[in-house]
Write a protein that holds these residues in place. Sequence first.
Motif, PDB file in Angstrom:
ATOM      1  N   LEU A 148       0.680  -1.170   0.092  1.00  0.00           N
ATOM      2  CA  LEU A 148      -0.198   0.298  -0.052  1.00  0.00           C
ATOM      3  C   LEU A 148       0.696   1.348  -0.096  1.00  0.00           C
ATOM      4  CD1 LEU A 148      -2.901  -1.204   2.427  1.00  0.00           C
ATOM      5  CD2 LEU A 148      -2.734  -1.034  -0.011  1.00  0.00           C
ATOM      6  N   ASP A 149       2.055   1.307   0.585  1.00  0.00           N
ATOM      7  CA  ASP A 149       2.718   2.394   0.620  1.00  0.00           C
ATOM      8  C   ASP A 149       3.565   3.008  -0.541  1.00  0.00           C
ATOM      9  OD1 ASP A 149       4.746  -0.221   0.404  1.00  0.00           O
ATOM     10  OD2 ASP A 149       5.533   0.569   1.493  1.00  0.00           O
ATOM     11  N   THR A 150       3.386   1.993  -1.172  1.00  0.00           N
ATOM     12  CA  THR A 150       3.727   2.051  -2.543  1.00  0.00           C
ATOM     13  C   THR A 150       2.969   2.016  -4.307  1.00  0.00           C
ATOM     14  OG1 THR A 150       4.639  -0.310  -3.865  1.00  0.00           O
ATOM     15  CG2 THR A 150       6.344   1.613  -2.023  1.00  0.00           C
ATOM     16  N   LEU A 151       1.407   1.984  -3.570  1.00  0.00           N
ATOM     17  CA  LEU A 151       0.474   2.064  -4.942  1.00  0.00           C
ATOM     18  C   LEU A 151       0.791   2.434  -5.954  1.00  0.00           C
ATOM     19  CD1 LEU A 151      -2.288  -0.047  -5.308  1.00  0.00           C
ATOM     20  CD2 LEU A 151      -3.446   1.730  -3.191  1.00  0.00           C
ATOM     21  N   ARG A 152       0.647   2.855  -6.883  1.00  0.00           N
ATOM     22  CA  ARG A 152       0.170   3.702  -8.056  1.00  0.00           C
ATOM     23  C   ARG A 152      -0.768   4.973  -7.574  1.00  0.00           C
ATOM     24  NH1 ARG A 152       2.524   3.547 -13.673  1.00  0.00           N
ATOM     25  NH2 ARG A 152       1.256   4.946 -14.351  1.00  0.00           N
ATOM     26  N   ARG A 153      -0.898   6.142  -7.839  1.00  0.00           N
ATOM     27  CA  ARG A 153      -1.750   6.968  -7.784  1.00  0.00           C
ATOM     28  C   ARG A 153      -2.532   7.615  -9.323  1.00  0.00           C
ATOM     29  NH1 ARG A 153      -4.292   5.375  -3.257  1.00  0.00           N
ATOM     30  NH2 ARG A 153      -3.209   5.065  -1.613  1.00  0.00           N
ATOM     31  N   THR A 154      -1.133   7.071  -9.946  1.00  0.00           N
ATOM     32  CA  THR A 154      -2.743   7.711 -11.582  1.00  0.00           C
ATOM     33  C   THR A 154      -2.375   6.344 -12.402  1.00  0.00           C
ATOM     34  OG1 THR A 154       0.242   7.545 -12.353  1.00  0.00           O
ATOM     35  CG2 THR A 154      -0.618   9.508 -11.326  1.00  0.00           C
ATOM     36  N   PRO A 155      -3.706   6.678 -13.190  1.00  0.00           N
ATOM     37  CA  PRO A 155      -3.876   6.003 -14.512  1.00  0.00           C
ATOM     38  C   PRO A 155      -2.589   4.970 -14.890  1.00  0.00           C
ATOM     39  CG  PRO A 155      -5.033   7.609 -14.533  1.00  0.00           C
ATOM     40  CD  PRO A 155      -4.219   8.169 -13.820  1.00  0.00           C
ATOM     41  N   ILE A 156      -1.897   3.833 -15.136  1.00  0.00           N
ATOM     42  CA  ILE A 156      -1.558   2.905 -15.814  1.00  0.00           C
ATOM     43  C   ILE A 156      -2.135   2.350 -17.633  1.00  0.00           C
ATOM     44  CG2 ILE A 156      -2.482   0.733 -15.154  1.00  0.00           C
ATOM     45  CD1 ILE A 156       0.845   0.081 -14.841  1.00  0.00           C
ATOM     46  N   THR A 157      -1.094   3.410 -18.411  1.00  0.00           N
ATOM     47  CA  THR A 157      -1.749   2.359 -19.526  1.00  0.00           C
ATOM     48  C   THR A 157      -1.552   1.253 -19.884  1.00  0.00           C
ATOM     49  OG1 THR A 157       0.404   2.802 -20.428  1.00  0.00           O
ATOM     50  CG2 THR A 157      -1.503   4.613 -20.538  1.00  0.00           C
ATOM     51  N   LYS A 158      -2.245   0.788 -20.816  1.00  0.00           N
ATOM     52  CA  LYS A 158      -2.034  -0.565 -21.627  1.00  0.00           C
ATOM     53  C   LYS A 158      -0.071  -1.090 -22.512  1.00  0.00           C
ATOM     54  CE  LYS A 158      -4.350  -3.902 -25.009  1.00  0.00           C
ATOM     55  NZ  LYS A 158      -3.907  -4.515 -26.332  1.00  0.00           N
ATOM     56  N   GLU A 159       0.126  -0.219 -22.816  1.00  0.00           N
ATOM     57  CA  GLU A 159       1.571   0.304 -23.439  1.00  0.00           C
ATOM     58  C   GLU A 159       2.332   0.109 -22.725  1.00  0.00           C
ATOM     59  OE1 GLU A 159      -0.555   2.527 -24.161  1.00  0.00           O
ATOM     60  OE2 GLU A 159      -1.115   1.851 -26.233  1.00  0.00           O
ATOM     61  N   GLU A 160       2.433   0.716 -20.917  1.00  0.00           N
ATOM     62  CA  GLU A 160       2.859   0.589 -19.431  1.00  0.00           C
ATOM     63  C   GLU A 160       2.582  -1.133 -19.502  1.00  0.00           C
ATOM     64  OE1 GLU A 160       3.200   5.050 -17.325  1.00  0.00           O
ATOM     65  OE2 GLU A 160       1.435   3.705 -17.693  1.00  0.00           O
ATOM     66  N   LEU A 161       2.378  -1.360 -19.152  1.00  0.00           N
ATOM     67  CA  LEU A 161       1.789  -2.824 -19.027  1.00  0.00           C
ATOM     68  C   LEU A 161       2.396  -4.121 -19.856  1.00  0.00           C
ATOM     69  CD1 LEU A 161      -2.213  -3.643 -17.449  1.00  0.00           C
ATOM     70  CD2 LEU A 161      -0.131  -3.651 -16.477  1.00  0.00           C
ATOM     71  N   LEU A 162       1.638  -3.918 -20.488  1.00  0.00           N
ATOM     72  CA  LEU A 162       2.672  -4.349 -21.652  1.00  0.00           C
ATOM     73  C   LEU A 162       4.572  -4.160 -21.861  1.00  0.00           C
ATOM     74  CD1 LEU A 162       0.662  -4.146 -24.985  1.00  0.00           C
ATOM     75  CD2 LEU A 162       0.614  -6.163 -23.692  1.00  0.00           C
ATOM     76  N   GLN A 163       5.260  -3.250 -21.698  1.00  0.00           N
ATOM     77  CA  GLN A 163       6.282  -2.736 -21.531  1.00  0.00           C
ATOM     78  C   GLN A 163       7.265  -3.636 -20.231  1.00  0.00           C
ATOM     79  OE1 GLN A 163       7.951   1.347 -20.823  1.00  0.00           O
ATOM     80  NE2 GLN A 163       9.645   1.029 -21.932  1.00  0.00           N
ATOM     81  N   THR A 164       6.399  -3.238 -19.121  1.00  0.00           N
ATOM     82  CA  THR A 164       6.789  -3.692 -17.658  1.00  0.00           C
ATOM     83  C   THR A 164       6.431  -5.450 -18.218  1.00  0.00           C
ATOM     84  OG1 THR A 164       5.479  -1.915 -16.374  1.00  0.00           O
ATOM     85  CG2 THR A 164       6.431  -4.267 -15.824  1.00  0.00           C
ATOM     86  N   LYS A 165       5.531  -5.778 -18.900  1.00  0.00           N
ATOM     87  CA  LYS A 165       5.580  -7.329 -18.562  1.00  0.00           C
ATOM     88  C   LYS A 165       6.520  -8.013 -20.193  1.00  0.00           C
ATOM     89  CE  LYS A 165       2.620 -11.228 -20.421  1.00  0.00           C
ATOM     90  NZ  LYS A 165       1.541 -11.665 -21.331  1.00  0.00           N
ATOM     91  N   SER A 166       6.965  -7.310 -21.210  1.00  0.00           N
ATOM     92  CA  SER A 166       8.170  -7.234 -21.484  1.00  0.00           C
ATOM     93  C   SER A 166       9.809  -7.657 -20.801  1.00  0.00           C
ATOM     94  CB  SER A 166       7.871  -6.709 -22.840  1.00  0.00           C
ATOM     95  OG  SER A 166       8.177  -5.391 -22.776  1.00  0.00           O
ATOM     96  N   THR A 167       9.595  -6.202 -20.189  1.00  0.00           N
ATOM     97  CA  THR A 167      10.964  -6.320 -19.431  1.00  0.00           C
ATOM     98  C   THR A 167      11.220  -6.979 -18.744  1.00  0.00           C
ATOM     99  OG1 THR A 167      10.227  -3.806 -19.963  1.00  0.00           O
ATOM    100  CG2 THR A 167      12.309  -4.217 -18.340  1.00  0.00           C
ATOM    101  N   GLU A 168      10.400  -7.514 -17.878  1.00  0.00           N
ATOM    102  CA  GLU A 168      10.346  -8.902 -16.685  1.00  0.00           C
ATOM    103  C   GLU A 168      10.469  -9.870 -17.029  1.00  0.00           C
ATOM    104  OE1 GLU A 168       6.552  -8.490 -14.993  1.00  0.00           O
ATOM    105  OE2 GLU A 168       7.435  -7.153 -13.779  1.00  0.00           O
ATOM    106  N   LEU A 169      10.271 -10.495 -18.767  1.00  0.00           N
ATOM    107  CA  LEU A 169      10.704 -11.420 -19.538  1.00  0.00           C
ATOM    108  C   LEU A 169      11.833 -11.558 -19.727  1.00  0.00           C
ATOM    109  CD1 LEU A 169       7.484 -12.069 -21.767  1.00  0.00           C
ATOM    110  CD2 LEU A 169       7.775 -13.447 -19.106  1.00  0.00           C
ATOM    111  N   ARG A 170      13.177 -10.703 -19.274  1.00  0.00           N
ATOM    112  CA  ARG A 170      14.566 -10.825 -20.289  1.00  0.00           C
ATOM    113  C   ARG A 170      15.350 -11.169 -18.793  1.00  0.00           C
ATOM    114  NH1 ARG A 170      14.478  -4.714 -22.845  1.00  0.00           N
ATOM    115  NH2 ARG A 170      12.163  -5.188 -23.968  1.00  0.00           N
TER     116      ARG A 170
END
Length: 170
Positions: A148-170
Motif C-alpha cells: 500500500l505504501d508504494t501503490l500507484r495513484r495514477t492510471p496505468i496505460t496498456k502500453e506501460e503494462l506491456l512494456q513492464t511485462k516484456s521487461t520482466e521476461l528478459r
Amino acid sequence: MMIKNEQQYKNTLDWIDKFQQSLAGLDRDEDKRKNDPEGWELLYNSFQSQLLRLKQEINEYEFLRSHSQSQPIVLKISDIDCLAEICIKARLAAKLSCEELGELSGISAEKIREYEETDYENASFLAVKSVIDALNIKLKTGEFVVSLDTLRRTPITKEELLQTKSTELR
C-alpha cells in the motif's frame, strides 16, 4: 517463451539441429578461432546459450505431454502475469487440443488458439475463468501481497503494462 503445440515442438527440434550444426562448424573453424578469439567465443557462447534454452523448452514440453493423467500436476508461477502459462501447461498436461478445450470451456477453438498465441493478453477475465474451470485448475496455497505504501495513484496505460511485462521476461 514456451512450446505450445506440436508444430512449435517440431520447429524447435529443427532449430536445435541447426544450432548444433552451427556449433560444430564453429568448432572446425580454426581460422576464426585464431584470428578473432573473442568474436569466436562470443558467437560460440551465444549459440550454446540458445541451444540450452531450446533444449529446456523441449524438456518442459515433453514432460507436460508425457505426464500421467492419473496424477495431478503441480504448476507454479512466481507472478500473476504468468497465469497464462498455467492455462497452457495444464492443457498440454491434460492432452487436450484447442478444439477439446474450446468445447469444455464454451469458447471457440479459434479463440483458444488466439489466446494462447498472445498469452491470453486479449482474453477477458470471464474467458480466463472459463478456461481455468474447464481445466479444473485449483489454487492450493497462495499469497497476494499488496504494498500500500508504494501503490500507484495514477492510471496505468496498456502500453506501460506491456512494456513492464516484456521487461520482466528478459
